[in-house]
Scaffold this active site. Structure first.
Site, short mmCIF file in Angstrom:
data_model
loop_
_atom_site.label_atom_id
_atom_site.label_comp_id
_atom_site.label_asym_id
_atom_site.label_seq_id
_atom_site.Cartn_x
_atom_site.Cartn_y
_atom_site.Cartn_z
N ASP A 1 0.75 -1.02 0.08
CA ASP A 1 0.04 0.06 0.06
C ASP A 1 0.99 1.18 -0.02
O ASP A 1 2.03 1.21 0.34
CB ASP A 1 -0.80 0.03 1.26
CG ASP A 1 -2.14 0.90 0.84
OD1 ASP A 1 -2.11 1.72 0.12
OD2 ASP A 1 -3.31 1.03 1.86
C1 BGC Z 1 -5.16 2.95 0.05
C2 BGC Z 1 -5.06 2.11 -1.15
C3 BGC Z 1 -4.90 2.73 -2.40
C4 BGC Z 1 -3.64 3.64 -2.42
C5 BGC Z 1 -3.41 4.30 -3.87
C6 BGC Z 1 -4.00 4.01 -0.07
O1 BGC Z 1 -3.92 5.07 0.87
O2 BGC Z 1 -4.97 2.49 1.42
O3 BGC Z 1 -6.20 1.52 -1.10
O4 BGC Z 1 -5.15 2.15 -3.63
O5 BGC Z 1 -3.58 4.48 -1.50
O6 BGC Z 1 -4.21 5.48 -3.91
#
Ligand code: BGC
Length: 889
Positions: A309
């Site tokens: 993530d």
């Molecule tokens: C989220 C993810 C997301 C990523 C990219 C993160 O803060 O938890 O689910 O895909 O950001 O935007």
């Protein structure tokens, strides 16, 4: 190789070693427990404590190209074999925050024409760009209980991502599942039931892949709240903590609940898995070798790649050895996002050169990435990248973070096709009819004065995309906030759609689109033949809205919604309430209110929200959806909650999953708590009867534990890759973009190339992490999803469902099993279908019970087993209306 000091990137992390540090200090803080359920299963009690630890599991399993992946692996290996060290590193690392055009992008391999991979949110449509559809959110898809519809939506979302030039869609979501109803992001996924979640995520994935984009199954694992997910974000919110919270859970709960949907979705071919921000038993999700190496890659035989993530990478060497294959967005935590530093990138080059990371591990990471790319047919996709996440302007800087150059950033490609039909259909088919007194619905089209009330029926007067990341609750709620929220190309509000409808039949229509005009509301409500009240409750990710930091602070309606319902219904005895919410809200009072003649939960229906609800209100679509979660009478009834305050000083807050598997209906059932509306509940404009249960035992092979060993890690490296740092410096005359993450070294001195002030001082590499010899297979493993025999069909259950009413309708028969043991849930969902049945006609509901569906997790054998307890099967229309039952022989 082992003789070389393997320090580099490990130490940069500082926080890198939680996994193999054992805390002993039980006096650190008082034992903080929720005022909630405590499972009586000793395994859960022992395994859900403060400072629970996570066992180290090494080496990281190499992908072997099992089953359907064989062809993709063959191609990927041939490709990887051609790559230089830097080219490999390039594919594993993001290029930095806002350095390229997607929310995350890898480096590229220009020599071989392999473009930078574009990774883009979200699970319900292409995020942060124009001319796209906003599909109903995961929680709505769950409420449809329709495999076909979810598959079609997966395909349609895949088409839109592909059309914009995206390589990987960052979805679907199976974690959070909604352990606590307040959890802010649960709406992105398919709700708290692991079976429903696993089946629907599989359909979404196969739909996306059929459109030629990679999927990212997220977030692994036990990411059940937003509070304290990232230290920096928490500090900004005023909490002084230094590490993400830890979800502390036991082995049974892990397997029977949280890991369950991952197994189905990996079996369905998930291209990537995104690891989560939270720690799992005090080891960070993205460097937790137990979760990534053992559970996901060994036990579930995952052949795709693990992507972090965003800012969820906490180390270089530790994370890649623990099973991470791609680090996004390439830079460390948010405060460092414009530092140009990376745990990966050049540091990975250093780590391979100094022997910390064996070449086979890097090769495996790259093979997994390239295999996933072939697996979904990206080699045949030729849509170019056509948008920028950072602006909708046509022209803008090539590298947004540094504002250089001016290029054609946005082509404004309209990729919606005819998807509005599908969005509308799924919106209507996910609307749950909770109450309908004396046929108040459907409306007849003869109402003289139709009145609509509530801000939730109207537009956001500043525009549908005016709030950053949709972090506000203005106007009708059609999507939550955060990375799961695409921008609206159009948004049909309930007010617009209902007004259009009423004007078709020539009625009168008035609406009041604020919750606070008391006098006007009273006056209009008194005159109306029917009053439609729209109310909502919002939640999301990362940002604070009305003091709700992602997770909701309560389960009541927002903006005085409960008051509004009371006000309108006290003047109009035919009040119909529509709830838009990200999850459960308290509805007992509305249910009991005699002037509320009908109540609908419409969730987060996406951009056709108004048309979809109108289809249901006027009976063009007979509601057939069922609740994918329980609606309790009081917040405490769930027995689980978000951890709202740090409980471990400045160290990782400890979220103890002491209720074990007893979340949502499993908890309500076990503790005999009557909900307002149970899991699986939903009415129709017709009614259905259930009869004639038939259970057929199917002949199956014995279940045997998987045995044997993997092959040795394949050697895919070119023989000409030099171990001399001098051959890995930036090419001469290279014009460097500041802050961009590159794979090359800036000096031949590896210590200073790493930029790591502790270089050489920390020599710890987990035992076994560099071992490339054949490794034992997990008993429960052996193929994507786990031991293939787990999926054998052991019983087929059939029942007859008859439409007893006057109109065609959809019914969702549900099959539950009781496994019979003292620590088992009274009921577990283990089958469902959505059947359209003509009035007066019958259909056969058929459900196949897979072996795993009747098994428990054995923590000693580390395998699934069928317990000796008497098992029963139930079929009916909800988790508490199960007229048919039989004992399983
Ligand atoms: C989220 C993810 C997301 C990523 C990219 C993160 O803060 O938890 O689910 O895909 O950001 O935007």
């Amino acid at each position: 190789m082992h003789g070389i000091i393997p320090a580099a990137v490990l130490a940069i992390a500082g926080l890198a070693q939680a996994e193999w540090v054992k805390f002993n200090n039980s006096d650190l803080f008082p034992d903080v427990t929720y005022q909630g359920f405590q499972s009586d299963n000793p395994v859960t009690i022992a395994g859900s404590r403060n400072l629970q630890d996570s066992p180290p599991k090494y080496p990281s399993p190499w992908g072997e190209g099992h089953g359907e992946w064989a062809d993709a692996y063959e191609k990927a290996r041939a490709f990887v074999h051609q790559l230089t060290l830097e080219e490999k590193v390039n594919l594993t690392t993001g290029t930095g925050w806002k350095m390229d055009r997607c929310v995350g992008q890898t480096g590229s391999i220009p020599r071989l024409g392999f473009h930078s991979l574009c990774l883009q949110d979200s699970p319900n449509g292409v995020r942060l760009t124009d001319f796209v559809s906003v599909f109903p959110s995961g929680v709505n898809l769950a409420a449809t209980w329709s495999r076909e519809l979810v598959h079609s939506i997966g395909h349609a979302m895949g088409e839109e991502h592909r059309g914009k030039g995206v390589d990987m869609q960052l979805g679907p979501v199976v974690g959070p599942m909604g352990r606590a109803p307040e959890a802010g992001r649960s709406w992105e996924g398919f709700g708290p039931d692991p079976y429903l979640s696993g089946i629907l995520a599989s359909e979404a994935i196969q739909g996306m892949h059929s459109a030629g984009v990679m999927s990212s199954l997220k977030h692994a694992i036990a990411y059940e709240q937003g509070h304290f997910r990232l230290p920096y974000e928490s500090v900004e919110m005023g909490w002084n903590i230094t590490a993400p919270y830890s979800s502390n859970l036991d082995d049974v709960t892990m397997h029977e609940l949280y890991l369950w949907p991952f197994a189905d979705a990996i079996r369905a071919g998930a291209a990537s898995v995104m690891c989560s921000y939270n720690q799992v038993n005090n080891s960070n999700g993205c460097q937790n070798s137990y979760v990534l190496n053992h559970l996901i890659k060994n036990e579930l035989g995952f052949q795709g790649f693990v992507v972090s993530d965003w800012y969820g990478t906490w180390s270089g060497v530790s994370s890649i050895l623990a099973g991470l294959d791609m680090s996004m967005p390439g830079v460390p935590e948010m405060q460092d996002q414009y530092s140009g530093r990376s745990f990966w990138g050049a540091n990975l080059t250093v780590a391979v050169l100094n022997g910390s990371v064996p070449t086979w591990r890097l090769d495996d990471a790259v093979t997994r990435i390239v295999a996933a790319w072939y697996f979904v047919g990206r080699d045949e996709a030729n849509e170019t990248l056509s948008f920028s996440t950072w602006t909708k302007d046509t022209y803008g800087p090539a590298h947004y973070a540094i504002g250089d150059g001016l290029i054609h950033l946005n082509e404004h490609r309209d990729v919606r096709g005819n998807h509005s039909n599908l969005v509308r259909e799924a919106g209507a088919k996910s609307t749950v009819l909770l109450k309908n007194t004396n046929g108040a619905l459907p409306l007849t089209g003869k109402e003289k004065l139709t009145a609509t009330f509530g801000e939730d029926a109207g537009p956001n007067i500043r525009g549908p995309n005016s709030c950053k990341q949709h972090a506000c609750d203005e106007g009708t709620l059609a999507v939550g906030w955060g990375s799961g929220a695409p921008d609206f190309a159009s948004l049909v509000t309930p007010d617009t759609a209902i007004q259009n409808e009423v004007s078709k039949f020539g009625g009168a229509y008035e609406s009041i689109l604020t919750n606070y005009a008391s006098e006007q509301i009273d006056t209009l409500a008194r005159r109306a033949d029917v009053a439609l009240v729209f109310v909502n409750s919002d939640s999301g990710e990362g940002q604070m809205v009305a003091n709700n930091y992602g997770d909701r602070n309560n389960l009541t309606l927002w903006k005085g919604g409960d008051e509004l319902v009371k006000r309108v219904s006290s003047s109009c005895p035919n009040t119909i309430v529509v709830v838009h919410s990200t999850g459960p809200v308290l509805l007992e009072e509305i249910k009991q209110n005699p002037n509320v003649t009908a109540l609908l939960w419409a969730g987060l229906p996406g951009d056709q929200t108004g048309n979809a609800i109108t289809d249901v209100l006027y009976g063009r679509v007979n509601p057939g959806a069922k609740l994918p979660f329980t609606v309790g009478v009081a917040r405490k009834d769930w027995g689980t909650d978000v951890l709202y305050a740090p409980n471990n000083g400045i160290l990782a807050p400890q979220a103890n999953f002491q209720e074990g598997i007893f979340t949502d209906y499993r908890g309500f059932d076990k503790h005999n708590i009557t909900p307002t509306y149970e899991f699986g509940y939903g009415l129709s404009y017709t009614s259905f009867s259930y009869s004639n249960l038939r259970v057929t035992k199917r002949p199956v092979r014995e279940y045997t534990a998987t045995q044997g060993y993997t092959s040795a890690a394949p050697n895919l490296s070119r023989s000409d890759v030099s171990s001399n740092p001098a051959n890995h410096l930036f090419p001469s005359n290279f014009s460097m973009v500041p802050l961009y993450i590159y794979p090359w070294l800036n000096t031949t001195d590896l210590a200073s190339a790493s930029g790591d002030r502790y270089y050489g001082s920390n020599e710890f590499i987990p035992p076994g992490a560099q071992d490339s010899s054949p490794q034992p297979l997990a008993a429960a493993g052996g193929a994507p999803g786990g031991n293939p025999a787990l999926w054998d069909i052991v019983y087929t259950v059939e029942a007859t469902i008859t439409n007893e009413g006057e109109v065609e309708g959809d019914e969702i028969p549900q099959l539950y099993i009781s496994l019979g043991g003292p620590y088992d849930a009274p009921l577990l969902l283990r089958g469902f279908d959505r059947l359209s049945i003509q009035p007066g006609r019958s259909s056969t509901f058929q459900a196949d019970i897979r072996r795993k569906d009747i098994m428990n997790w054995d923590t000693v054998a580390q395998d699934w087993y069928v317990s000796g307890y008497q098992k029963k099967v139930y079929v009916g229309s909800s988790s508490r209306n199960l007229p048919l039952s039989a004992t399983l022989a």
